[in-house]
Structures are given as C-alpha cells and as structure tokens.
Design a protein around this motif. Sequence first.
Motif, short mmCIF file in Angstrom:
data_model
loop_
_atom_site.label_atom_id
_atom_site.label_comp_id
_atom_site.label_asym_id
_atom_site.label_seq_id
_atom_site.Cartn_x
_atom_site.Cartn_y
_atom_site.Cartn_z
N ILE A 125 0.87 -1.19 0.00
CA ILE A 125 0.00 0.00 0.00
C ILE A 125 0.90 1.24 0.00
O ILE A 125 0.65 2.21 -0.70
CB ILE A 125 -0.91 0.02 1.26
CG1 ILE A 125 -1.79 -1.22 1.32
CG2 ILE A 125 -1.73 1.30 1.34
CD1 ILE A 125 -2.51 -1.40 2.66
N PHE A 126 1.98 1.18 0.79
CA PHE A 126 2.85 2.34 0.94
C PHE A 126 3.93 2.40 -0.14
O PHE A 126 4.17 3.45 -0.72
CB PHE A 126 3.52 2.31 2.33
CG PHE A 126 2.53 2.36 3.43
CD1 PHE A 126 1.91 3.56 3.76
CD2 PHE A 126 2.19 1.22 4.11
CE1 PHE A 126 0.97 3.62 4.78
CE2 PHE A 126 1.25 1.26 5.13
CZ PHE A 126 0.64 2.45 5.46
N THR A 127 4.59 1.25 -0.38
CA THR A 127 5.72 1.28 -1.30
C THR A 127 5.24 1.57 -2.73
O THR A 127 5.98 2.14 -3.53
CB THR A 127 6.51 -0.04 -1.27
OG1 THR A 127 5.59 -1.11 -1.41
CG2 THR A 127 7.27 -0.20 0.03
N GLY A 128 3.99 1.23 -3.03
CA GLY A 128 3.45 1.54 -4.36
C GLY A 128 3.05 3.00 -4.49
O GLY A 128 2.72 3.46 -5.58
N ASN A 129 3.00 3.71 -3.37
CA ASN A 129 2.55 5.11 -3.40
C ASN A 129 3.43 5.96 -2.48
O ASN A 129 2.94 6.70 -1.63
CB ASN A 129 1.09 5.20 -2.93
CG ASN A 129 0.16 4.38 -3.78
OD1 ASN A 129 -0.20 4.75 -4.88
ND2 ASN A 129 -0.21 3.21 -3.27
#
Length: 380
Positions: A125-129
């Motif tokens: 969720i975080f590393t993609g954004n």
Amino acid sequence: MNSTPQLTKKNVALEVRNLRVVFHTYAGVVKAIDGVNLTVHSKELLGLVGESGSGKSVTALAIAGLLPENAEVLEGEVLLRGKDLLKQSKKELRMARLTDIALVFQDPMTYLNPVMTIGTQITEIFTGNLKIYKDELIQSRLDQIENELRQETDPKKISKLNEEKTKLEIKKQNSSGISKKEGKRLAKLLAIEYLKLVKLPEPERVFKMYPFELSGGMRQRAMIAMALVRRPAVLLADEITTALDVTVQAQILKLIKELRDKVDAAIILITHDLGIVAETCDRVAVMYAGNIVEEGDVIEIFKNPLHPYTVGLFGAVPRPDIEKENLEPVPGSVPDLINPPSGCRFHPRCPKAFERCPKSKPPLIEYKPGHKVACFLYGG
Ligand code: SF4
C-alpha cells in the motif's frame, strides 16, 4: 451499549446528503437508494442495520466510490473532509480511497491476495505510493521512536534511536522523496505496529505468513489492520463477523470497539444483526427499502423504538431485557424495488398504515434531540 461521544459539527467525518442510486438491469430500473441522509463523526461507531436488500451495502459502495457499472447516482452528495466525492475525478476518488476511506468485507479471502504474504500486502500500500505516504511513513516512525525512547534505558540503544530520529527529521524537511528501500523498512515497521494493534499474536511471524496459513478470525484481523494502517477518516465494515463462529465474532467486535477509541476514524458497521449493534455501536441507523427510517443513540432506540419497522425488527430477535412468549418476525418481505410501493415504502407491511401512508413519503424528522424517525405517526 456505549454512550455516544460528544458530537459536534466540528468532528463530522462523513456526511451523505439526499443520496439516490438506481441500478439499470434487464428486468428494469431498481430504485435501490431513495434519498439517504447520514452523518457520522470521528471516533464514532455507527451501526447501519436492516434486512438484506434494504440498501446498506449499496450505501457503503456509493460512499467508497465502488458502485458497479450498471449503477447510476441520480442525486446527492457524499461529503468527506468538506469535498463531495461524487463530483471528484477518477484520480481524486482513487486518492480518497487510498488515504481517507477503507473497507473491510465479510470474506477476507476474496480480497486478500492468496500468493502474497500479509506483510507484503500491507507494505505494498505504501511502497506503491511512496510520494503520497512519505510524510506519513516518516511521522509514524518518529512517533514509534518517541515511544521507544520513553521506555528505553540502554544508552547505546537510546543514542541509536536519536540518530535515526535526526536522520528522519532531515528527510522530512527535504522536499525530495525517500528511497524504495527506506520506504519498505518504514512500511514494515508500521505494518507490524498495526498487526500488534489488532492483537494478532506474534505479529512479526504473521507478517511473513500467507492468508491460507491464518484462521478466519486472524484473516479478518489482518484485513482490519490493512484498512486502518492508512489512517482513514472512515472505515466501512460490511458484515465482517457473519462468516465467523460466535466466539471469534465476539473477539472481533470487542476489537472494533477498542479501535474506535484508539484511531480517529469514524466506523460504519453494516449488519443485519441487532445484537451486534446493541453490543458495539454508539448510534444506529435503520434502513428499509433504500431509506433510513429511524436513527439515533443506540440506548434510546433500543428503549424506545418508534418506527413500526424498527419495532417489528426488535420483535423478531430475542432480548434478555424483555420476556416474550413468541418471537414475531416482520410479516411480508422486502418489496421489489423495480416497482417500489408508493409513499412510505413500508406501508404494505405496516400494521399501523393509514390513508396518508401510500400517498406521500414521510420525511426523516427529529422527533426528539438525537432521535429521528420517518413515519407519519410522529409528524412530518
Ligand atoms: Fe407505517 Fe404509515 Fe408510518 Fe409508513 S408512515 S411506517 S406506513 S404508519
């Protein structure tokens, strides 16, 4: 039952105004939502209750911007942080879903990726954004460091933590992003914190596990962690305990109640089970055939149900506080919403219907402070 947190205009998290949704089907136009108004506040647990087909889940999907292609929003507003989600572009809506709205469903297996570990699914969720979440990831780690520093006594570890803190503060000031490696490290620490928050035993181990390795209750906890880790303003929980056995159901509901106090999110608990509402929620909104027919503080509504449908629903469930010889279900069934009944949609099933009821729709009026009802018996 809980006492309602202090509700002011200030802490309104989400407001739905006059929402009307139809579905275009081969059989005809289904008038699924017919002017729903709903307000939910931060740190509040609102129960959205009704029979299946009453429009609870459609309301949730409309709020989350996840209505299927054959749905059409005819009218209304869904206000989140003052912005109408229904008027936003696809990009803005995607952003709102990433940061402000989270959903948890009945069957986590449908939504968890079976070939990815729980940890990867949360950190992705975080590393993609990373651009969106850079500040949040850094701030979360800084908060963790503050907590760790409060408890740490080993001078070496204190110095290491302070060093990390300084580096992160510099990165926070810096307008450039953070590396993928650093993003991954911070996301992992945050994910483990949330797996702990939802009381999963051995969170570091669960982080490395695949969904099939977890029990139903553990999967549901992992889904809740995934939903909350983004710190949404609103958490929509749709029949989240229906597939679980009674003991696990009680644990999940207890957890939801505890989380209500720990996170700032407004939680909308969608259920057909009045027992769950009584046990868990602060306020309740009763839905029937696409309308909210009664709304208010849980204690007040359970003590003094006004709408004949709510009275009927309560008559259909066993209650420890009232002795009843026979449990009487609400007679009849939810109407066909392609050709819904005129006026008050409940009138064909209502034991108290009178001449006026099929002629016009009763508005939802404030019968007394904190208790609203849509029935001509009480005015309107
Ligand atoms: Fe019954 Fe009429 Fe009230 Fe509807 S408005 S619930 S039909 S009494």
